[in-house]
Design a protein around this motif. Sequence first.
Motif, PDB file in Angstrom:
ATOM      1  N   ALA B 420       0.832  -1.207   0.000  1.00 35.20           N
ATOM      2  CA  ALA B 420       0.000   0.000   0.000  1.00 35.20           C
ATOM      3  C   ALA B 420       0.866   1.255   0.000  1.00 35.20           C
ATOM      4  CB  ALA B 420      -0.926   0.005   1.209  1.00 35.20           C
ATOM      5  N   LEU B 421       2.042   1.163   0.598  1.00 35.47           N
ATOM      6  CA  LEU B 421       2.941   2.317   0.603  1.00 35.47           C
ATOM      7  C   LEU B 421       3.611   2.461  -0.763  1.00 35.47           C
ATOM      8  CD1 LEU B 421       4.288   4.497   2.479  1.00 35.47           C
ATOM      9  CD2 LEU B 421       6.156   2.871   2.764  1.00 35.47           C
ATOM     10  N   LEU B 422       3.943   1.326  -1.360  1.00 34.61           N
ATOM     11  CA  LEU B 422       4.683   1.369  -2.617  1.00 34.61           C
ATOM     12  C   LEU B 422       3.767   1.624  -3.810  1.00 34.61           C
ATOM     13  CD1 LEU B 422       7.125  -1.621  -2.004  1.00 34.61           C
ATOM     14  CD2 LEU B 422       7.630   0.829  -1.826  1.00 34.61           C
ATOM     15  N   GLY B 423       2.545   1.049  -3.755  1.00 32.82           N
ATOM     16  CA  GLY B 423       1.635   1.232  -4.880  1.00 32.82           C
ATOM     17  C   GLY B 423       1.768   0.162  -5.947  1.00 32.82           C
ATOM     18  N   ILE B 424       2.626  -0.838  -5.696  1.00 32.28           N
ATOM     19  CA  ILE B 424       2.702  -1.965  -6.629  1.00 32.28           C
ATOM     20  C   ILE B 424       2.514  -3.245  -5.828  1.00 32.28           C
ATOM     21  CG2 ILE B 424       4.195  -0.945  -8.399  1.00 32.28           C
ATOM     22  CD1 ILE B 424       6.564  -2.322  -6.989  1.00 32.28           C
ATOM     23  N   ILE B 480       5.817   2.210 -11.037  1.00 34.80           N
ATOM     24  CA  ILE B 480       5.205   2.816 -12.218  1.00 34.80           C
ATOM     25  C   ILE B 480       4.658   4.198 -11.870  1.00 34.80           C
ATOM     26  CG2 ILE B 480       4.598   0.637 -13.355  1.00 34.80           C
ATOM     27  CD1 ILE B 480       1.758   1.065 -12.096  1.00 34.80           C
ATOM     28  N   SER B 481       4.236   4.948 -12.875  1.00 39.32           N
ATOM     29  CA  SER B 481       3.643   6.270 -12.639  1.00 39.32           C
ATOM     30  C   SER B 481       2.135   6.135 -12.520  1.00 39.32           C
ATOM     31  CB  SER B 481       3.954   7.209 -13.806  1.00 39.32           C
ATOM     32  OG  SER B 481       5.288   7.610 -13.762  1.00 39.32           O
ATOM     33  N   THR B 482       1.598   6.552 -11.382  1.00 40.66           N
ATOM     34  CA  THR B 482       0.138   6.639 -11.260  1.00 40.66           C
ATOM     35  C   THR B 482      -0.190   8.068 -10.855  1.00 40.66           C
ATOM     36  OG1 THR B 482       0.307   5.891  -8.978  1.00 40.66           O
ATOM     37  CG2 THR B 482      -0.215   4.219 -10.647  1.00 40.66           C
ATOM     38  N   HIS B 483      -1.440   8.455 -11.042  1.00 39.67           N
ATOM     39  CA  HIS B 483      -1.750   9.872 -10.843  1.00 39.67           C
ATOM     40  C   HIS B 483      -2.731  10.114  -9.705  1.00 39.67           C
ATOM     41  CE1 HIS B 483       0.833  11.018 -14.112  1.00 39.67           C
ATOM     42  NE2 HIS B 483       0.407   9.939 -14.715  1.00 39.67           N
ATOM     43  N   SER B 484      -2.363   9.564  -8.566  1.00 34.79           N
ATOM     44  CA  SER B 484      -3.114   9.808  -7.326  1.00 34.79           C
ATOM     45  C   SER B 484      -4.605   9.561  -7.531  1.00 34.79           C
ATOM     46  CB  SER B 484      -2.867  11.229  -6.813  1.00 34.79           C
ATOM     47  OG  SER B 484      -1.484  11.455  -6.688  1.00 34.79           O
ATOM     48  N   ASN B 486      -6.470   7.443  -6.242  1.00 30.24           N
ATOM     49  CA  ASN B 486      -7.214   7.088  -5.034  1.00 30.24           C
ATOM     50  C   ASN B 486      -7.149   8.157  -3.959  1.00 30.24           C
ATOM     51  OD1 ASN B 486      -7.889   4.549  -6.126  1.00 30.24           O
ATOM     52  ND2 ASN B 486      -5.803   3.859  -5.670  1.00 30.24           N
ATOM     53  N   THR B 487      -6.810   9.377  -4.358  1.00 30.47           N
ATOM     54  CA  THR B 487      -6.735  10.443  -3.356  1.00 30.47           C
ATOM     55  C   THR B 487      -7.764  11.526  -3.683  1.00 30.47           C
ATOM     56  OG1 THR B 487      -5.093  11.685  -4.573  1.00 30.47           O
ATOM     57  CG2 THR B 487      -4.276  10.018  -3.065  1.00 30.47           C
ATOM     58  N   HIS B 488      -7.864  12.483  -2.758  1.00 27.54           N
ATOM     59  CA  HIS B 488      -8.865  13.540  -2.911  1.00 27.54           C
ATOM     60  C   HIS B 488      -8.466  14.565  -3.972  1.00 27.54           C
ATOM     61  CE1 HIS B 488      -9.864  12.032   1.111  1.00 27.54           C
ATOM     62  NE2 HIS B 488     -11.085  12.463   0.841  1.00 27.54           N
ATOM     63  N   THR B 490      -8.010  18.326  -4.840  1.00 25.45           N
ATOM     64  CA  THR B 490      -7.770  19.523  -4.038  1.00 25.45           C
ATOM     65  C   THR B 490      -7.749  20.734  -4.961  1.00 25.45           C
ATOM     66  OG1 THR B 490      -5.415  19.109  -4.231  1.00 25.45           O
ATOM     67  CG2 THR B 490      -6.457  18.394  -2.197  1.00 25.45           C
TER      68      THR B 490
END
Lengths: 339, 791
Positions: B420-424, B480-484, B486-488, B490
């Motif tokens: 979850a911290l790494l994203g992969i 890899i590159s992801t673009h947040s 799963n975040t809010h 802003t």
Amino acid sequence: MNLKEIRADALKKLEELHAKSERDLAALKTYLFGKSGVLTGLMKGLKDLPPEQKPQAGKEINDLRVELQGLCEQKEQELHRLAIEQAINSQVLDLSIDKPDHAIGCVHPLTQVRRRLTEYFVGNGYIVYDSPEIETDYYNFQALNVPPDHPARDMQDTFFINDNILLRTQTSAGQIRLMEKFKPPLKMICPGRVFRNDDDSTHSPVFHQMEGLVIDKNVTLCDLKGALDGFAKFIFGEQTQIRFRPSYFPFTEPSVEVDVSCFNCHGSGCRVCKNTGWIELLGAGMVNRKVLAGCGIDPDEYHGFAFGIGLDRITMVLCAINDIKLMWENDVRFLHMFK
Amino acid sequence: MKLPLSWLKDYVDIGDITPQELSDKLVSIGFEVEEIIPPRSDVKGVVVGKVEEIVHHDNSDKLWICKVNIGSEVVQIVTGAQNVKKGDCVPVATVGADLPDGTHIKPAKLRGADSFGMMCGGSELGVDDSVIDGASYDGILILPNDSTIGEDILRTLGQDDTVLDVSITANRPDCQAIVNLAREISVLLDKPFKMPKLTYKTINIGTDKMPSVKIAEKDLCSYYIGRLIRDIKIEKSPKWMRDRLRMCGIRPINNLVDITNYVLLEIGQPLHAFDRKFIDGGINIRKGAAGERITALDGKEYGVNDVLLIADDKKPLAIAGIMGGEYTSIFPDTQTVFLEAARFERSNIRRTSRKIGLRSDSSARYEKGVDWHSVEIGSARALALIDELKCGKIVDAVVSDGIEPPKQNVIRTTKEEICALLGIDIDKKTIVSILKKQGIDVKSEGKTLVCTIPLVREDIDAYPDLAEDIMRFYGYDKIISTHSENTHQTRGYLSTHDENAQKVKDRLQSLGADEILNFSFVSPDAPDKLLLAANDEWRKVIPIMNPLSRDISVMRTQLLYGMLCSIARNCARKNDSMRFYELGKVFVADKLPLEKLPQERDVLCVGICNDGDFYTVKSIVGEIIGMFGAVEYSPSTAAYLHPKQALHVEIGGIVGDFGKLHPLVCENYDLPENVYVAHLDITDALTDALPTAKYTPLSKQHPIDRDLAVVVEKSVAVGDMLTAIRTVSPYIANVKLFDIYEGEQIADGYKSVAFSVRLQPTDAPFSDSKIKEIMDSIIEKTSSQFGAKLR
């Protein structure tokens, strides 16, 4: 004079008019069409003709009047055009010389780059936060997981005002101030001056950084890469790639150094990238749990990433400036290169 | 840290990987290689030869003809050197050899005798006595008798090794040791790791001859081991050890000192050897008392009040972890050595070292942090080397003191938490396997991974550290590159302050001014050079404790210093004209010395040189002030400005002065006389959003223009008069000055002022009488208020 003679006379006079004869043309018009002009006189004389001749004679006079009026108008236009042509010909300029009458000011290249970066991050939902340049040890070090006498302090030679107050060595201090003030989700950049007791050919004791911080649930290391990838493409072009190398900063874990593929040679190796194909750009990482906890943010609930961009370095790379001292000399010739 | 590859190879088989490949791989696991120091390449074809026969040349007094065995053959060499004798081992530059000075060896004939090569001296090989004994001698370098005949001389000289200069991050002090770096490389290359030899023979002499060890400050020294070595033979250490020390930048001294340094590099454990005969009673690790002093090995005396010491019952012996005292080192006649290995608290070493101003290899190492394990391993490794090199007899008794060994850190985490911290997604098996290879014990309890961290890895204290150690070997290229996603969402925006500052800069740009940047610190002489009064607020500068130089030693309270220096620099470079501005921070201390953080205020400074006059700077200032409100000036008393050409501004959050620079200030800064500056504190003006401009209806009526010329006394302020005229009627749209004239036809002491007035009717055209009425009241105003007479 009969009509024929009048016509011939008028045509002759019109013919004789030359460029500067607008006044003569006016006189001719008066002579022909004026209150006591010849055509007007003939018109007046109609009443003395027998009634059966009147229509025919009237028509002939009128036809001549229309014809001559048309010719006069034509002549008038021709003369006007000639007059303008003459005026134009008298207004010849030497177009090869310059007479500048206003100057365009130049914005320092560093400011230009800073604005561009700011534009990118603001467009992606970041606020711009200003943080003090003179800082306390707490904000510059301790809250960033660098306790007193920690070896990580050796990474940055610090200018001290006294034992507790110093010139900030990193814009990271802004992270702490922001996290103390606002609750997540947070997205901010903090651009500004930083100071290190360091002065050689590649370092200036004053330089500029732009800190970035994102705190939210579910933030990942891949999100950090995405944010920086987007930024790198915005600044250096769409084909730009970035790569992570493991590194160490006390306030992030994992920590990475970020390289961008050389915008000049696209990876094949050139002088800009010292033949490596990559340009070292910035440091980044996932915000250390201790830093979050210290700011009252639950590290089990929230993750965050942070990055620190060297603005001077990006400016120098983009603008091919080979000596950091040029950035502070304020030589007019240098400044004017960046219009 | 210097890593000689031959040393690395002792503990891990790196196969035929090239130094460049190894460096790239090290970078991928977080160890930046700053430099690959290649073996010497300026000496080629020089080998060790043994002189088998030496006879005088028939045709020369000074030449000798030698038969030299170079392994593959015996060659004839003619030499003029006089220090070679039969049986000597010497460097031989064989036919085809290249030397550092560019010499290329060819077959030669000297006075009729064939010569196939050349015997070399140290200088011809680019070495001196620091590399090998005898190299500084002016003659042939005589090598040790046990040299290998035919061996490449660079190997004999210990100069054939590649050394990597590895930068070790502050979180990995364990890798300041060659063995621990070797262990990382073994994981990296998936090759077995071998520990150095740690065993040795001992003798038993009973424990009564051992000094006791007592630690009084266990928080500053958590562990201390002492060993005794008898019948010490002090001599030179073997060449391989001296070569390795030299490659790592340490000067060889004698076998015992060299062993302690060798262990420092290899195990990362500083050691100290004391001559036993100088220890009176037992060893006490205690803080120095008031007035206590010690003369260290560098010959200098240090006050050691409150400094952690190694002392005996009578005197201090050493500054703990930093440097020994002069009487406690190793002497040629030393017979028994007391060998210390200890763990000193790093921040105390750092603090002490800075306080007394003394650094050493040992203190540098302790500052980074020495782990618990290294103390015993370091001590054992030193004893193993002492045994191997036959330096002395090791006494089996051990004296020690310290706290209980710390427990190994246990981190409980899950694959999910790490991912979850790494994203992969990384599978559990891979995670466990990567961690185990690094010596981390991992046990699965359901979903939980229970990770026990070896003591040597003090940097690991939470699951993100494990995530990092997984990624180092799993590969950061897998991120890899992801673009947040799963975040809010802003909202991003510029602060009002930044937006206003940007508008000010835009306005200045359109006014033709170039932006400059100057350092935030200035010379303490700035106030004097600006002619400031003794009590001027700008004199309250905040000094820096450790400035780079006096020129940049106090925080700026004004931007003029930087501005004027920049203009002067341009003038010195013959740049014609400048129109500069800087928008930057100044630092205002409420109280000095500083107790709390100072105010940081935004100041706009404009500087013009050879690019206009007073009215230029006035119009620039007017444009800027006009952005924030009405323009209004009063006389200025600023000391740095020309008393007759200066104005003060104090409106709507802007405070400052502008005008011509005082001629004395020009002299102080080496400036031409026509320099105009403005210095405006705009902090408060930047805080509120600028109002959006609003439309006012345009009149459909034609305006009426009337010119007037009046004569007034010379002292009348024309600007004030024109301002007054504007207030006469709301129909006055504009009053434009077009001439001020003094001279013929105007009486002495008077001037003629000609201006044009534009009247703007609103609803209906003005009648002649209306126009006359307004013009009359203008004339009346100028006459009553300014004593003007119609001309």
